[in-house]
Design an enzyme around this catalytic site. Structure first.
Site, PDB file in Angstrom:
ATOM      1  N   ASP A   1      29.248  29.555  16.906  1.00 48.61           N
ATOM      2  CA  ASP A   1      30.452  28.785  16.676  1.00 48.61           C
ATOM      3  C   ASP A   1      31.506  29.816  16.256  1.00 48.61           C
ATOM      4  OD1 ASP A   1      32.156  26.514  16.065  1.00 48.61           O
ATOM      5  OD2 ASP A   1      31.713  26.908  13.963  1.00 48.61           O
TER       6      ASP A   1
ATOM      7  N   ASP B   1      35.041  29.280  14.343  1.00 43.13           N
ATOM      8  CA  ASP B   1      35.668  29.102  13.026  1.00 43.13           C
ATOM      9  C   ASP B   1      34.614  28.805  11.959  1.00 43.13           C
ATOM     10  OD1 ASP B   1      38.174  29.439  14.270  1.00 43.13           O
ATOM     11  OD2 ASP B   1      38.234  27.320  14.803  1.00 43.13           O
TER      12      ASP B   1
END
Length: 184
Positions: free
Chosen positions: A11, A13
């Protein structure tokens, strides 16, 4: 062709960078300490590095797809400067309730749906069972599970998790920087 590669799916952020909320400018993008060394360790161990990121800020009109692509090119260049190749970046600009009309939809790419992972698996001949997904939210773990990713890692990165999120992960650690010592 057989699925012969293994991948470290990340992922963005909260995993690659500190999550300051809807970041789309290099000047406001702050890498998590140790991210380059950790990713290099996995790339050196034969993993493809693939970023999978929900980007509802596009759908909400906070920034454009062009802004996202500009930042992504800059991020890839920063990794390359540390001798780390980012194999691919997949993003979902949609949101099922809070988006401009063009992006307002319940799609198969927004995590917890597995669409971005499945696309990466197909396009890069990834063996999901021997791959790793690192995220900072339950939705990342759910997407990994639906895509049959073999190892699911939840990084705290300032987040608070409930028992469901913790139980959905194979490992929980403070940061991506901790991962090589745990899994390699």
């Amino acid at each position: 062709m057989n699925n012969i590669n293994k991948a470290l799916f990340l992922d963005r952020d909260g995993v690659v960078n500190i999550d300051h909320g809807y970041v789309y400018e290099p000047a406001k993008f702050e890498f998590v300490p140790g991210v380059f060394a950790a990713c290099k360790a996995f790339v050196d161990a034969g993993f493809k590095l693939i970023i999978v990121t929900n980007q509802s800020g596009i759908g909400r009109g906070y920034y454009s797809e062009a802004d996202f692509h500009t930042l992504t090119k800059w991020v890839i260049t920063q990794f390359a400067g540390h001798d780390v190749t980012v194999t691919d970046v997949y993003f979902c600009p949609h949101h099922p309730q809070k988006a401009l009309p063009a992006y307002l939809k319940d799609c198969d790419c927004r995590k917890p749906a597995p669409g971005m992972l499945l696309q990466g698996i197909a396009e890069h001949h990834i063996d999901a069972a021997h791959s790793i997904m690192v995220g900072d939210k339950l939705s990342d773990m759910q997407a990994a599970s639906k895509a049959a990713i073999g190892t699911r890692v939840l990084v705290r990165s300032g987040q608070q998790f409930d028992a469901v999120a913790i139980d959905s992960a194979d490992y929980v650690c403070d940061s991506l920087a901790d991962l090589p010592s745990i899994l390699l």
